[in-house]
Design an enzyme around this catalytic site. Structure first.
Site, mmCIF file in Angstrom:
data_model
loop_
_atom_site.group_PDB
_atom_site.id
_atom_site.type_symbol
_atom_site.label_atom_id
_atom_site.label_comp_id
_atom_site.label_asym_id
_atom_site.label_seq_id
_atom_site.Cartn_x
_atom_site.Cartn_y
_atom_site.Cartn_z
ATOM 1 N N HIS A 5 -26.447 -4.140 26.588
ATOM 2 C CA HIS A 5 -25.343 -4.828 26.564
ATOM 3 C C HIS A 5 -24.180 -4.103 25.588
ATOM 4 O O HIS A 5 -23.029 -4.033 25.807
ATOM 5 C CB HIS A 5 -25.094 -6.443 26.079
ATOM 6 C CG HIS A 5 -25.955 -7.061 27.334
ATOM 7 N ND1 HIS A 5 -26.453 -8.229 27.096
ATOM 8 C CD2 HIS A 5 -26.488 -6.622 28.497
ATOM 9 C CE1 HIS A 5 -27.126 -8.593 28.096
ATOM 10 N NE2 HIS A 5 -27.300 -7.540 28.969
ATOM 11 N N HIS A 25 -23.294 -8.853 36.354
ATOM 12 C CA HIS A 25 -24.323 -8.654 35.116
ATOM 13 C C HIS A 25 -25.092 -7.522 35.198
ATOM 14 O O HIS A 25 -25.342 -6.654 34.328
ATOM 15 C CB HIS A 25 -25.060 -9.904 34.931
ATOM 16 C CG HIS A 25 -25.827 -9.577 33.608
ATOM 17 N ND1 HIS A 25 -25.306 -9.765 32.158
ATOM 18 C CD2 HIS A 25 -27.145 -9.209 33.299
ATOM 19 C CE1 HIS A 25 -26.355 -9.294 31.398
ATOM 20 N NE2 HIS A 25 -27.242 -8.934 32.146
ATOM 21 N N ASP A 37 -25.303 -4.111 33.142
ATOM 22 C CA ASP A 37 -26.628 -3.318 32.599
ATOM 23 C C ASP A 37 -26.656 -1.950 32.933
ATOM 24 O O ASP A 37 -26.896 -0.961 32.212
ATOM 25 C CB ASP A 37 -27.958 -4.065 33.334
ATOM 26 C CG ASP A 37 -28.135 -5.542 32.513
ATOM 27 O OD1 ASP A 37 -27.692 -5.867 31.495
ATOM 28 O OD2 ASP A 37 -29.072 -6.148 33.176
ATOM 29 N N HIS A 49 -33.279 -1.774 34.977
ATOM 30 C CA HIS A 49 -33.587 -0.786 33.983
ATOM 31 C C HIS A 49 -34.476 0.272 34.153
ATOM 32 O O HIS A 49 -34.263 1.496 33.699
ATOM 33 C CB HIS A 49 -33.940 -1.506 32.840
ATOM 34 C CG HIS A 49 -33.105 -2.534 31.995
ATOM 35 N ND1 HIS A 49 -31.943 -2.209 31.657
ATOM 36 C CD2 HIS A 49 -33.281 -4.025 32.129
ATOM 37 C CE1 HIS A 49 -31.167 -3.388 31.540
ATOM 38 N NE2 HIS A 49 -32.175 -4.513 31.641
#
Length: 308
Positions: free
Chosen positions: A81, A238, A242, A265
Site C-alpha cells: 500500500h 483494492h 495492490d 500478490h
C-alpha cells in the site's frame, strides 16, 4: 501525460501505526533521497545490514501481503500500500525508515499515505525518469487465475476482474488508466476478508492487528463495517491498489496493458519474474521534452541490458 524528471519528497514526513499481521506499532519516517536511488527501506531497529531495496527480486513471501527481504534475512512486510502511494504521487526516490518489521496498515487503504505524501510535497529532481515499456506479451495462467501484460504506449491500463461466490463481493470489474485517471477510489479502497476466514487467518499467526477500523469484513449477505463501502467497486479497486504497489517493485513505472482475473500478490510477483526473464519483453526509455503542438511527449527509447 508522462513526467520528464524523477521526483522525491520536498521534506521529511513521519507517522506511526499498527501492523495488520504483526499487531505491532511501527514508527515511519519518509526521507527525501537522491536521484537514481529508488525506493529503499531501512530498519532502524537493526544496526547492521538493515537496507532493503523495494524490488521484485527481494520478494520473499506473498501470503496475504507482500514481504521483501535482503540477503542478510532482514525483512519488511505489507509494503504494497505504501509503495502504491509512492507510485500514485509520483515519487521515484525515497528512504523509508521504520523501527519494526511491518508497514502500518493505517485504515486498510493507501489514503493516509497519499495524504501524508501530498502534505510533505513532491519535488522534481535533475535526472530524467526512465519508464519501462512492455514490448511483448507476458502471460501467466493458473487454473481460474490469470494475468496478461501486453504493449500499450505511454500509459498503464488495468483491466481487473473478481468473481467470488459470496453474494456481496460477487463479480466486480473495473478498467482504470493508472497514468491519467482520477485514482481516489483506487487509493481509498480498503483491504477486505470474509468473516468465515478470520479464524483460519488468525490460527496462521496473521491479522493480529486487524479490526473493522482497517479492513472490510464481509459476512454471507452483509458488510459488517458500519457505513458499508466507500465506493461501489471497493473490492476490485483494492485489488488494483495492490497490483499498482506490486508492479512498482519492477523499479520503474510500467507502461502497458494489464488484464487479470483473480489476481493477487503471488501472481503479480510471478508476472514480474517472467517479464524480466527475457530482455526482449521490455525496454526502458526517457521522455526528452514535451511536444506542445501535439500536447504529448517525444520519446527517446534506449535498450537496457539488465536491471540490477
Amino acid at each position: 501525460m508522462l513526467n520528464i524528471y524523477q521526483k522525491t519528497l520536498s521534506k521529511k514526513a513521519s507517522f506511526k501505526g499498527i501492523g495488520l499481521h504483526s499487531g505491532k506499532i511501527a514508527e515511519i519516517s519518509l526521507i527525501p533521497s537522491a536521484e537514481d536511488t529508488g525506493i529503499t527501506f531501512k530498519r532502524t531497529d537493526i544496526k547492521d545490514n538493515n537496507l532493503i531495496k523495494a524490488n521484485f527480486q527481494n520478494v520473499s513471501s506473498t501470503n496475504l501481503c507482500t514481504v521483501i527481504k535482503n540477503q542478510h534475512g532482514v525483512s519488511i512486510s505489507t509494503v504494497e500500500h505504501l509503495v502504491a502511494a509512492l507510485y500514485f504521487t509520483g515519487v521515484d526516490n525515497l528512504e523509508i525508515q521504520i523501527n519494526n518489521s511491518e508497514i502500518p496498515i493505517m485504515d486498510g487503504s493507501a489514503k493516509d499515505f497519499v495524504k501524508i505524501i501530498n502534505k510533505a510535497g513532491v519535488k522534481n529532481q535533475t535526472k530524467k525518469r526512465k519508464y519501462l515499456k512492455i514490448s511483448k506479451e507476458v502471460k501467466i495462467h493458473n487454473k481460474n487465475k490469470f494475468i496478461n501484460l501486453t504493449p500499450q504506449d505511454q500509459r498503464l491500463k488495468v483491466n481487473y476482474e473478481l468473481d467470488y461466490e459470496n453474494k456481496i463481493i460477487s463479480n466486480q470489474k473495473n478498467i482504470v488508466d493508472l497514468s491519467s485517471d482520477n485514482l481516489e477510489d483506487i487509493y481509498s479502497s480498503r483491504t477486505f476478508c470474509l468473516y468465515k476466514d478470520i479464524q483460519k487467518i488468525k490460527e496462521a499467526g496473521l491479522a493480529k492487528g486487524g479490526s473493522l477500523n482497517n479492513a472490510i469484513v464481509v459476512d454471507d449477505n452483509k458488510i459488517i463495517n458500519e457505513g458499508g463501502l466507500r465506493n461501489e467497486k471497493e473490492f476490485v479497486n483494492h485489488k488494483i491498489l495492490d497490483l499498482a504497489g506490486d508492479l512498482f517493485l519492477a523499479g520503474h513505472r510500467i507502461l502497458g496493458h494489464v488484464k487479470t482475473k483473480h489476481g493477487g500478490h503471488e501472481l503479480n510477483k510471478r508476472c514480474l519474474d517472467l517479464l524480466f526473464s527475457d530482455k526482449n519483453n521490455y525496454e526502458l526509455f526517457e521522455v526528452t521534452k514535451p511536444d506542445i503542438r501535439k500536447e504529448n511527449f517525444i520519446i527517446r527509447s534506449e535498450k537496457i541490458a539488465a536491471i540490477a
